[in-house]
Every structure is written in structure tokens, then in C-alpha cells.
Enzyme design. Sequence first.
Site, PDB file in Angstrom:
ATOM      1  N   ASP A 152     -54.216  -1.706  -6.278  1.00 32.34           N
ATOM      2  CA  ASP A 152     -53.468  -2.904  -6.122  1.00 32.34           C
ATOM      3  C   ASP A 152     -52.338  -2.986  -7.126  1.00 32.34           C
ATOM      4  O   ASP A 152     -52.359  -2.370  -7.955  1.00 32.34           O
ATOM      5  CB  ASP A 152     -54.101  -4.279  -6.058  1.00 32.34           C
ATOM      6  CG  ASP A 152     -53.475  -5.512  -5.301  1.00 32.34           C
ATOM      7  OD1 ASP A 152     -52.082  -5.288  -4.771  1.00 32.34           O
ATOM      8  OD2 ASP A 152     -54.145  -6.705  -5.174  1.00 32.34           O
TER       9      ASP A 152
HETATM   10  C1  NOJ Z   1     -50.637  -7.530  -4.134  1.00 30.55           C
HETATM   11  C2  NOJ Z   1     -51.795  -8.323  -3.329  1.00 30.55           C
HETATM   12  O1  NOJ Z   1     -52.878  -8.536  -4.102  1.00 30.55           O
HETATM   13  C3  NOJ Z   1     -52.330  -7.166  -2.081  1.00 30.55           C
HETATM   14  O2  NOJ Z   1     -52.943  -7.793  -1.184  1.00 30.55           O
HETATM   15  C4  NOJ Z   1     -51.156  -6.633  -1.387  1.00 30.55           C
HETATM   16  O3  NOJ Z   1     -51.472  -5.868  -0.443  1.00 30.55           O
HETATM   17  C5  NOJ Z   1     -50.107  -5.908  -2.365  1.00 30.55           C
HETATM   18  N1  NOJ Z   1     -49.746  -7.068  -3.350  1.00 30.55           N
HETATM   19  C6  NOJ Z   1     -48.931  -5.114  -1.700  1.00 30.55           C
HETATM   20  O4  NOJ Z   1     -48.091  -6.100  -1.407  1.00 30.55           O
END
Ligand code: NOJ
Length: 753
Positions: A286
Site C-alpha cells: 500500500d
Molecule cells: C491507500 C489506500 O489504503 C489503498 O486502499 C489505495 O488503493 C491506495 N492508497 C492507492 O490509492
Amino acid sequence: MFQPQLIKSILFLLLFFFIALPAQSLDDKTLENEKISGLLAKMTIDEKIGQLAQFNPDARPTEAGLKEIIRQGGVGSFLNAGSDRETKEKLQRVAVEESRLGIPLIFGRDVIHGFRTIFPIPLGQAASWNPLLVEKASAIAAREAVQTGVQWTFAPMMDIARDPRWGRIAESLGEDPVLAGELAAAMTRGFQGNNLSDPNRIAACAKHYVGYGAAEGGRDYNITFIPEQELRNVYLVPFKAAVDAGLATVMSAFNDLNGVPASGNAFTLRQVLRNEWGFDGFVVSDWTSMTEMINHGYCADEREVALKSLAAGVDMEMVSESYRNHVKELIESGQLDQKYLDQAVANILRIKIRLGLFENPYPVPEDKSVLLHPDHLQTARELAGQSLVLLKNKNILPVKPDVKTIAIIGPLADNPLDQLGTWAPDRNPDDSVTPLQAFRENAGGRKILFAKGMEKPRSMDRKHFSAAVDAAKKADVAIVFVGEDELLSGEAHSRAFINLPGLQEELIAAIAATKTPMVLVIMAGRPLTFPTQLEQADALLYAWHPGTMAGPALYDVLTGAIAPSGKLPVSFPRTVGQVPIYYNHRNTGRPPTADMLGIPLGTPEDPKGYVSNYLDADFTPQFPFGFGLSYTTFTYSALKLSTDKLLPGQELTVTVQLKNSGLMAAEEVVQLYTRDLTGSITRPVKELKAFRRVALKPGEKQDVQFVITEEDLAFWNAEMKFVAEPGKFEVMVGGSSADGDLLKAGFVLEKQN
Ligand code: NOJ
């Protein structure tokens, strides 16, 4: 009639499928492996490390600089590379035509609950308990997303969520592992189809691996403690279901899991995901979750981040750049085995090959009719309709034919943005049809009055109250649309108070005081607490954030064109002080009993015994998991088990008769739970094992059957083995998880001789 020719053709076809298809897929695998090893043999170490990098292009100072990195093979993927197709095509051209090996980039984006056509938030989709419709919605989202060159979505999210304070519960599929697993698999199939190279499909990404939803206190990004059995019996279940459905990618989470952050966790990423489940796609971290391991106190610096993450099994790094900066030196100094780099590159190339990116790297031909296609809007209306959960009805809904004047009131009655819900980056509020619009368009001979009452759900002023009260006074029924602004849920949007925000409680009280019959419609990203408003309302419909077609879907249900059929995918607390409260809890040594119910909320009483209870609230939730009313009544009877002794390897058939005993055609979600009465570790008081949506006309009956096998009863036990332990079980079937809604029977799982 006996038709030998037809039977011959069927046999031939079957033979073809059994012999030809596996052979073909074996060939595909061999070709895939050859292509991967061929590329690996040609790649320099820098080009390999480049494949591991995922950039957000906005973070790069100049386009020329960005193109040069692509040309050098320094990046393998982008997220959020514009919402248009042109930007992606431009960057892809550099990768394919100007880099040494021409390896295509992969473009990812958060396509969470629709792309341009917005479906209900995932928690709302879960309330439909309809995997087929959820699959269809995800396929539509993919079809729209490919129009702008998206090849990969960061969805589905399948974090088990037992805490409504946590803002991301909106993106979740609720509190139950079986329901979340079925829906996660459905979404995976919807996004990916049967063949990843289908130009109308995109790769899915199961997130957030794993345990992210168990954030302490419901505060986003917080630490989690999940014992291994609980992890395996609950939190990992939906991920396994998605992997079994052919999932292409997984996202490693932000959370510290039992002291080892998820993005450096070799146990979950290598042992469970790769070795036990055989996952052969790739893992992306993430957003900066890898370098956040420095803040967690798990890594001293970025170099250690790169070492631990790659060794643990994170293949691609989202946004942060520890791999780019350190992997080469780590390998050259002998601290990191080169095999980890090669494996990660192979995993990424495998998915790029399966997506057909080497043959078709660019966006599909543009077709302007795809976005918001009428069929897509129709599915959005249907799914939103099935996601609505009727929580109370004092015979006021559906709105009666003799109602002449309806007052549409509230900050969410005509709010095209907030009805779409969190995390819909490609939405356009102009596409939304609001409840007010739907009621006005279909008014017929009825008079529709409108007063918003408040500017926004969070507003703190009363200046529009009197107009709302006037409208209610003039109407035969007031439908009041309240809830949460879309930005009150989602990432980093946790709440410590989960009641209706702003002055909405006051607004509702003012409308209630008019004595005009009042229907409350709550649109929210989480279960809210509303005990007083529940009493004030004559009917209450929980709508989550229903998406683009909120208006027509709500109109359908409020006026009785369809009966409500949604069921809660998560327990609703009476007060935030009960959290976490979930149906599949374990029993304790001192469980409270039903005769202890009825404690007035917030008023401490004398203890009713030394049991697991509150002095100032019931131990039960306001609404249980699986609950939802209809406009008709369903009667369950004649629960039968095919045997009361299940032998290993055999099946147990559970049959129940369901009757639509009311006056309206409707759908019911029949739920089957079991309880394992004793185990080598204590077991939940109930576990959902199966469910089915059944449509019945008034007076119609149907025998609904489920089959239970030994495997359905298996769990990770005290010896950390996945087995069903012999002994007594209870089977419960009904329309919600509450004891009063369930018929019960028992059987014994016999020992293997
Ligand atoms: C952070 C988020 O936790 C995740 O769910 C998301 O896909 C990513 N950012 C990318 O935007």
C-alpha cells in the site's frame, strides 16, 4: 425422447473440455514461463529493479524526466496516471517503443464501487447478499475503466470490519468471513472475467493484506493484534476465496500485525499466501506502507525497509522508493539474495503477460457509449435497490396510494455528491439522480414539497429548519433523508461519535413534532447509532451511500415498486460504547441471558447478575447481522436434516420450507448458521455457512436446501490444523442471525473409524 446424436455431441464436447482445455492451459503456462525466463535473462539489474517501482506521476517534477526514467526501464507501473486515456497512452508508448526491452507498464487505479457509473459503496453492495449482481457490477466497472486505459484496480477490499468507528468499514464487505469471501470472489470474477487478456477486463487486487480492519479503537492505520487462529479462521478467509477465484494481485496493508507490519510480514506473504495457497500473481505494497515501517519501529532506515520487504515477499513498491534506492547495493553487498529480486520481477511479468499487455499495451478503442450506458445504470439501480435495508416499518411503507402530498426533506434528499459515497475518483456528481429528482419525475398526481432543512449533514445552523417543518405540516407523509457526508467515511476518516452528525437529530425531532408520519432514510458509510430517531420515525430505511442511481432505487422501494430485501452485513450497535459488537463472537464463561434485556440506554441499573453485560445498555446490538424487513412476511417452517449423524466424507442436507405469507411478491435472503458446541479452542456462538436469495410470490412456498460437508465445519484448531472436530453441532436457519429469527436442529459429526 432418446436422442443418441445429441448425447454423442454432448459427450464429445465434454471430452474436448476435459482433454483439450487443460492441455492448452499447460501450453500457456509453458509459454508464459519461457517468456518470463527469456526476459529475465536479458534484463540488467537496474531494469529488474525498475519493474518493482510504481510511481504516482504527479510526484515527478517534469514530464521529460519521467519519460527518461521510463526509457531507462526504471519504472514498471503507475497509479493515478491521469483520468484520461491520452496520458497513459503517451507514457506507455515510451515504455513499449523507446525502452530497451519494450516491457509494457501496468496502469492501476482505485476502481472501488464503479468507475463512472457508481454503484453502492461496498458495504451497501454487501447488504444485497447477491454475489451474481455484485459480480455484474464489477464487470461493468471494469468495462468502463478500460475506456481510459486502466488495466488494474485496487479492489476488492475484504478487510473484516467489526468496528463502525473505522472509516474504511464503508469500503469493506462487513463483519462475516463467509459473506465477505463470497462477495470478494464475485468481485474478483467480475473485474477479471475468465481470461485476464479480455480487453474489457482488468486485474483485481485483494486488499488490505491482512488484518487492517482490526485497527485498535477503530482508528485508521492503528496497530492490530490477531491471534493466529483468529487470523486464519476469520481475517484470511475472504483473501483465500479471492485467490481461489483466480485473483491476480494482492496489496500488503499499513497495519502492524502482532508486532510485524503487514508489508514486511513473511509469515502472511510467503508462508500463507505463496506456500500454502499457491498464489502466483504479484503483491504491491500500500502507499508508502513499506517506508512507514520506519515509523512502526520495525526498520531503522530505508535500506532495511527494502531488505525486509523484498525478503518478506512484497513485489512492487507503491510510491515510496526504497527498492529503487537500495536493492542493487543490497544484492551487490551480499545481504539480499538475488533470487528475491528475480522472483518479484517474474511475478509482475506473469501478470503483465496474462493481461495481454505485451500484445495490447494501449487503451481499447474509444467508445463513448460505454460510460453510463443505460444497461449500467439499470444494474446500478437494481443493486442499489437490493442494498436498502428496512429496519422499521409501522405500516407506513410503501407510501400508500391515497397519499396526496409528500414532503421530501433533509440534506441528503437532493445531494448529488454525497449519495455517491467515499472513494469514487472518476465519479461525476452531475450523473447522479437524487431522491428529490426521482420523486418529482414520477409524481403523477401527487404534490411533492421540498425543503432541505440543512445545507449539509454536518451543518450546525437551524436557518432552514422552519421551512422543513412547514413542508412536513402540509404533507401526508414526510420522507427525511439524513446521514453522513461522503467524506465522513473512507481512508483516514474514522469517527469517535457515530451518531447523526451536525444538527440532524434536532431537525428530525422538529419534523417528528409536527405529527406528520415520518420515514427516515439514512445514507451513511457506516452503521450509525440513532436510538431516539428510531423511536421518532414511523419507518426507517438504511441506504448506505447508494451511488449514481440512489434516487430511482429509493423511489422503487419507498413506493413499493419492489419490496426491500437488503440484510445487514454488519451488526448495528445501540451505542458506540458497545463496540466491537459482532454476531460471531465466542460465548464467555458467563453469558448474559435474554431475560436481562430491556436496560434503558444510558441509565445505569443495578447489576442483573455477574455476567458479561452492561449496566446501562443491553448486551445485544440494535440490529443484528443478517437483519432486514420486507413489505411482506416470510414464514420459515419444517426444518429437516437428512441425518442427525454426519459421517466424515458424507453430506448433510438441510431443508427448510420458506413461505411468502404476506401480500406482496418479494425476495428473502435465507441464512444458514452452525454452532460447534465444543472444540479444542472455544468456538463462535454462530457462524454463517451458506445463504440464498429466494424470490416468492404472495402465498408461494419453496423448499430451500443447503448441503453441509465436513469441510464446511473445519477450522484452525488448537494444534493449528484445519479440521472439523467430531462432536455436537447446531444448525440454525432463518432470516437473520438473531435467535428469535432462527429455526434450530442438531446433529453429531462422527469420528472417522
Ligand atoms: C491507500 C489506500 O489504503 C489503498 O486502499 C489505495 O488503493 C491506495 N492508497 C492507492 O490509492
